[in-house]
Design a protein around this motif. Structure first.
Motif, mmCIF file in Angstrom:
data_model
loop_
_atom_site.group_PDB
_atom_site.id
_atom_site.type_symbol
_atom_site.label_atom_id
_atom_site.label_comp_id
_atom_site.label_asym_id
_atom_site.label_seq_id
_atom_site.Cartn_x
_atom_site.Cartn_y
_atom_site.Cartn_z
ATOM 1 N N ASN A 93 0.811 -1.220 0.000
ATOM 2 C CA ASN A 93 0.000 0.000 0.000
ATOM 3 C C ASN A 93 0.848 1.275 0.000
ATOM 4 O OD1 ASN A 93 -2.412 -1.543 0.116
ATOM 5 N ND2 ASN A 93 -2.082 -1.804 2.304
ATOM 6 N N TYR A 94 1.941 1.244 -0.743
ATOM 7 C CA TYR A 94 2.839 2.389 -0.788
ATOM 8 C C TYR A 94 2.231 3.508 -1.631
ATOM 9 C CZ TYR A 94 6.668 5.402 -2.125
ATOM 10 O OH TYR A 94 7.444 6.504 -2.366
ATOM 11 N N ARG A 95 2.177 4.680 -1.052
ATOM 12 C CA ARG A 95 1.639 5.847 -1.747
ATOM 13 C C ARG A 95 2.624 7.008 -1.630
ATOM 14 N NH1 ARG A 95 -3.327 5.290 -3.547
ATOM 15 N NH2 ARG A 95 -4.603 3.642 -2.687
ATOM 16 N N ASP B 298 -0.609 8.734 -5.020
ATOM 17 C CA ASP B 298 -0.581 7.702 -6.052
ATOM 18 C C ASP B 298 0.093 6.427 -5.542
ATOM 19 O OD1 ASP B 298 -1.841 9.324 -7.972
ATOM 20 O OD2 ASP B 298 0.074 10.249 -8.534
ATOM 21 N N LEU B 299 -0.417 5.295 -6.006
ATOM 22 C CA LEU B 299 0.082 3.985 -5.602
ATOM 23 C C LEU B 299 1.258 3.570 -6.491
ATOM 24 C CD1 LEU B 299 -0.770 1.863 -3.490
ATOM 25 C CD2 LEU B 299 -2.194 0.822 -5.244
ATOM 26 N N TYR B 300 2.353 3.085 -5.852
ATOM 27 C CA TYR B 300 3.553 2.640 -6.575
ATOM 28 C C TYR B 300 4.084 1.361 -5.930
ATOM 29 C CZ TYR B 300 3.768 7.390 -8.502
ATOM 30 O OH TYR B 300 3.489 8.568 -9.137
ATOM 31 N N GLU B 301 5.060 0.743 -6.596
ATOM 32 C CA GLU B 301 5.761 -0.423 -6.050
ATOM 33 C C GLU B 301 7.252 -0.112 -5.953
ATOM 34 O OE1 GLU B 301 4.871 -4.269 -7.638
ATOM 35 O OE2 GLU B 301 2.814 -3.682 -8.119
ATOM 36 N N PRO B 302 7.686 0.378 -4.786
ATOM 37 C CA PRO B 302 9.098 0.722 -4.640
ATOM 38 C C PRO B 302 9.969 -0.516 -4.436
ATOM 39 C CG PRO B 302 7.993 1.064 -2.567
ATOM 40 C CD PRO B 302 6.933 0.667 -3.574
ATOM 41 N N HIS B 303 11.210 -0.399 -4.816
ATOM 42 C CA HIS B 303 12.221 -1.410 -4.495
ATOM 43 C C HIS B 303 13.313 -0.678 -3.729
ATOM 44 C CE1 HIS B 303 15.428 -4.506 -6.000
ATOM 45 N NE2 HIS B 303 15.408 -4.363 -4.694
ATOM 46 N N ASN B 304 13.247 -0.798 -2.404
ATOM 47 C CA ASN B 304 14.225 -0.171 -1.522
ATOM 48 C C ASN B 304 14.960 -1.241 -0.743
ATOM 49 O OD1 ASN B 304 13.224 2.373 -2.250
ATOM 50 N ND2 ASN B 304 11.730 2.356 -0.597
ATOM 51 N N SER B 305 16.266 -1.059 -0.629
ATOM 52 C CA SER B 305 17.067 -1.895 0.261
ATOM 53 C C SER B 305 17.224 -1.125 1.568
ATOM 54 C CB SER B 305 18.439 -2.174 -0.349
ATOM 55 O OG SER B 305 18.308 -2.923 -1.531
ATOM 56 N N VAL B 306 17.098 -1.842 2.684
ATOM 57 C CA VAL B 306 17.169 -1.205 3.998
ATOM 58 C C VAL B 306 18.053 -2.035 4.920
ATOM 59 C CG1 VAL B 306 15.813 -0.666 6.073
ATOM 60 C CG2 VAL B 306 14.946 -0.038 3.830
#
Length: 186
Positions: free
Chosen positions: A44-46, A50-58
């Motif tokens: 449910n990243y907004r 707007d809705l997106y699909e992030p690719h984050n390394s943490v």
């Protein structure tokens, strides 16, 4: 201690090379171990509605009670992290306050005029929201829910730092699904 938010619990750094950053923080600064997830499962990243699909390394580690978060964006999804790097910045991007009563705290901040820009969920009862910086240009404020498995993971990471002897400086994230049903971070 903030009389509006409570204690700052996390300092979030956006970095261009997370592996180099983990090495620096653990080897040079002696902070660790880092728990690393090359692709954080954000639901449910907004961003700006707007809705997106992030690719984050943490990567997460603690220095005493303060959690250090290292973040590297792996795709071009719009985010406050991307805004930060697009502005030519690197380093401290946000400070986070943790809550077990997310809905009440979020409502209180909205009434005070804080404007959400970025939000999502990491695990059950692991919602987060980042606010516009018009109150404080520069460092972003995050409100992070720690009532579910994410809070339990944060507790485990803090406890690992308390007895860390420098070995195994990078470890995998605990499995949030296995932590389901756990209580909030202390």
């Amino acid at each position: 201690m903030s009389r509006f938010f409570g204690q700052i619990r996390q300092a979030g750094y956006v970095v261009p090379d997370i592996e180099a950053a983990m090495d620096y923080w653990s080897r040079v600064l002696g902070i660790g171990p880092f728990f690393y997830n090359p692709r954080v499962p954000i639901r449910n990243y907004r961003y700006k509605g707007d809705l997106y699909e992030p690719h984050n390394s943490v990567a997460l580690a603690n220095s005493g009670p303060l959690q250090i978060e290292l973040i590297q964006c792996r795709n071009d999804v719009p985010s406050m992290y991307r805004d930060f790097t697009d502005a030519g910045l690197t380093g401290l991007q946000h400070v986070a306050y943790w809550t077990s009563d997310y809905d009440a705290d979020l409502e209180r901040l909205l009434v005070q005029g804080f404007t959400p820009v970025m939000s999502g969920e990491v695990g059950e009862r692991g919602r987060f929201v980042y606010f516009d910086t018009h109150y404080h240009p520069g460092t972003v404020i995050e409100l992070s829910e720690v009532a579910g498995p994410k809070g339990e993971m944060f507790r485990l990471i803090r406890e690992a730092s308390e007895s860390w002897d420098g070995t195994d400086p990078v470890r995998p994230f605990p499995d949030l699904a296995r932590l389901a049903g756990s209580s909030a971070a202390a």
